[in-house]
Design a protein around this motif. Sequence first.
Motif, PDB file in Angstrom:
ATOM      1  N   ARG A 125      55.285  47.503   2.047  1.00 30.29           N
ATOM      2  CA  ARG A 125      56.731  47.567   1.945  1.00 30.29           C
ATOM      3  C   ARG A 125      57.593  47.468   3.181  1.00 30.29           C
ATOM      4  NH1 ARG A 125      58.127  51.482  -2.250  1.00 30.29           N
ATOM      5  NH2 ARG A 125      59.763  52.053  -1.133  1.00 30.29           N
ATOM      6  N   PRO A 126      58.783  46.817   3.189  1.00 26.62           N
ATOM      7  CA  PRO A 126      59.546  46.477   4.339  1.00 26.62           C
ATOM      8  C   PRO A 126      60.251  47.978   4.897  1.00 26.62           C
ATOM      9  CG  PRO A 126      60.877  46.185   2.319  1.00 26.62           C
ATOM     10  CD  PRO A 126      59.413  46.479   1.896  1.00 26.62           C
ATOM     11  N   ASP A 152      59.058  48.739   8.653  1.00 26.08           N
ATOM     12  CA  ASP A 152      60.169  48.799   9.643  1.00 26.08           C
ATOM     13  C   ASP A 152      60.625  50.044  10.267  1.00 26.08           C
ATOM     14  OD1 ASP A 152      62.921  47.814  10.440  1.00 26.08           O
ATOM     15  OD2 ASP A 152      63.553  49.492   9.653  1.00 26.08           O
ATOM     16  N   ALA A 153      60.201  51.326   9.480  1.00 24.51           N
ATOM     17  CA  ALA A 153      60.084  52.616  10.276  1.00 24.51           C
ATOM     18  C   ALA A 153      59.164  52.657  11.394  1.00 24.51           C
ATOM     19  CB  ALA A 153      59.864  53.776   9.366  1.00 24.51           C
ATOM     20  N   ALA A 154      57.982  52.145  11.095  1.00 24.99           N
ATOM     21  CA  ALA A 154      56.758  51.836  12.083  1.00 24.99           C
ATOM     22  C   ALA A 154      57.152  51.283  13.358  1.00 24.99           C
ATOM     23  CB  ALA A 154      55.458  51.393  11.592  1.00 24.99           C
ATOM     24  N   LEU A 155      57.901  50.236  12.989  1.00 22.92           N
ATOM     25  CA  LEU A 155      58.581  49.255  14.091  1.00 22.92           C
ATOM     26  C   LEU A 155      59.479  49.804  14.878  1.00 22.92           C
ATOM     27  CD1 LEU A 155      58.555  45.877  12.346  1.00 22.92           C
ATOM     28  CD2 LEU A 155      57.065  46.366  14.529  1.00 22.92           C
ATOM     29  N   ALA A 156      60.276  50.704  14.361  1.00 19.16           N
ATOM     30  CA  ALA A 156      61.679  51.686  14.980  1.00 19.16           C
ATOM     31  C   ALA A 156      61.044  52.655  15.982  1.00 19.16           C
ATOM     32  CB  ALA A 156      62.306  52.098  13.894  1.00 19.16           C
ATOM     33  N   GLU A 189      58.940  39.673   3.323  1.00 27.56           N
ATOM     34  CA  GLU A 189      59.657  38.764   4.167  1.00 27.56           C
ATOM     35  C   GLU A 189      60.858  39.355   4.863  1.00 27.56           C
ATOM     36  OE1 GLU A 189      60.044  35.018   5.795  1.00 27.56           O
ATOM     37  OE2 GLU A 189      58.596  35.790   4.336  1.00 27.56           O
ATOM     38  N   ARG A 190      61.583  40.429   4.126  1.00 28.13           N
ATOM     39  CA  ARG A 190      62.921  40.980   4.913  1.00 28.13           C
ATOM     40  C   ARG A 190      62.442  41.507   6.044  1.00 28.13           C
ATOM     41  NH1 ARG A 190      64.571  44.183  -0.587  1.00 28.13           N
ATOM     42  NH2 ARG A 190      62.366  44.427  -0.602  1.00 28.13           N
ATOM     43  N   VAL A 191      61.716  42.170   6.057  1.00 27.95           N
ATOM     44  CA  VAL A 191      61.277  43.072   7.595  1.00 27.95           C
ATOM     45  C   VAL A 191      61.157  42.002   8.550  1.00 27.95           C
ATOM     46  CG1 VAL A 191      58.811  43.335   7.305  1.00 27.95           C
ATOM     47  CG2 VAL A 191      60.415  44.944   8.635  1.00 27.95           C
ATOM     48  N   ILE A 192      60.256  40.863   8.191  1.00 33.43           N
ATOM     49  CA  ILE A 192      59.934  39.939   9.122  1.00 33.43           C
ATOM     50  C   ILE A 192      61.281  39.183   9.751  1.00 33.43           C
ATOM     51  CG2 ILE A 192      58.913  37.585   9.494  1.00 33.43           C
ATOM     52  CD1 ILE A 192      57.041  38.017   7.291  1.00 33.43           C
ATOM     53  N   ALA A 193      62.117  39.110   8.995  1.00 28.89           N
ATOM     54  CA  ALA A 193      63.472  38.507   9.376  1.00 28.89           C
ATOM     55  C   ALA A 193      64.356  39.374  10.026  1.00 28.89           C
ATOM     56  CB  ALA A 193      64.284  37.768   8.153  1.00 28.89           C
ATOM     57  N   ALA A 194      64.404  40.689   9.724  1.00 24.97           N
ATOM     58  CA  ALA A 194      65.431  41.716  10.287  1.00 24.97           C
ATOM     59  C   ALA A 194      64.663  42.201  11.492  1.00 24.97           C
ATOM     60  CB  ALA A 194      65.166  43.016   9.341  1.00 24.97           C
TER      61      ALA A 194
END
Length: 254
Positions: free
Chosen positions: A73-74, A78-82, A127-132
């Motif tokens: 899931r994005p 994304d929360a982990a990356l943040a 794919e969206r988190v890769i792009a974002a």
Amino acid sequence: MSEAETRGAPWHATVLTLFPEMFPGPLGVSLAGKALAAGIWTLKALDIREFARDKHRSVDDTPFGGGAGMVMRPDVVDAALASIEDRPGPRIYLSPRGRRFDQARAKALAAEPGVVLLCGRYEGLDERVIAARGLEEMSLGDFVLSGGEPAAITVMDAAIRLLPGVLGAAETLAEESFEEGLLEYPLYTQPREWNGMTVPEVLTSGHHANVKAWRRREAERITRERRPDLWARHRARLERAVAAADDEDTETTP
């Protein structure tokens, strides 16, 4: 003064994974393990599942459009990356479709203050988190692993051994495979005769220039026979270097 202080700062490795218990794994022993204990590099293994939003700690879901498997899931990734935005280095997603990892990239990563490695699982990542996040996709080769963790360990190992104070003599690094775009020459040690086979005479001659020339010829032969792709790139680099030297001579001739 410690080796980490001599370098200026430790090299920071950050891994985002569903299996943090896999780290440091083999990186906790031998040269990398000693360097970790000495503070030459640091490791933070972050459990992506900690950022799931439901009681089941779900990190994946079925793919839109149908198909087998699950997709990470994005929102969770994304929360982990943040949460590790303060950790230094490029953000890399280990993926079979990524750019092929090589020695040049290992050198570039070792020159960074660190690296953040995202380990994929299931069918892959939305794919969206890769792009974002502008993630760099990286692959070890044309094969598929169960997850990105073994690939992350390989990438870290290749970079860590290049850090100052880890391997030792700079000459050792300079003579390794791929340093000049060639595979390494054959290696021999004691005993001089074994199972009816002897060490090539040139290596016991004490003539350093002849030894160097033999090693170069053997490295070229092995590369030509086993890796024609590397050999072609090596030849192209030599041709460009010769052309550049000829152009320079032309410009300086009165």
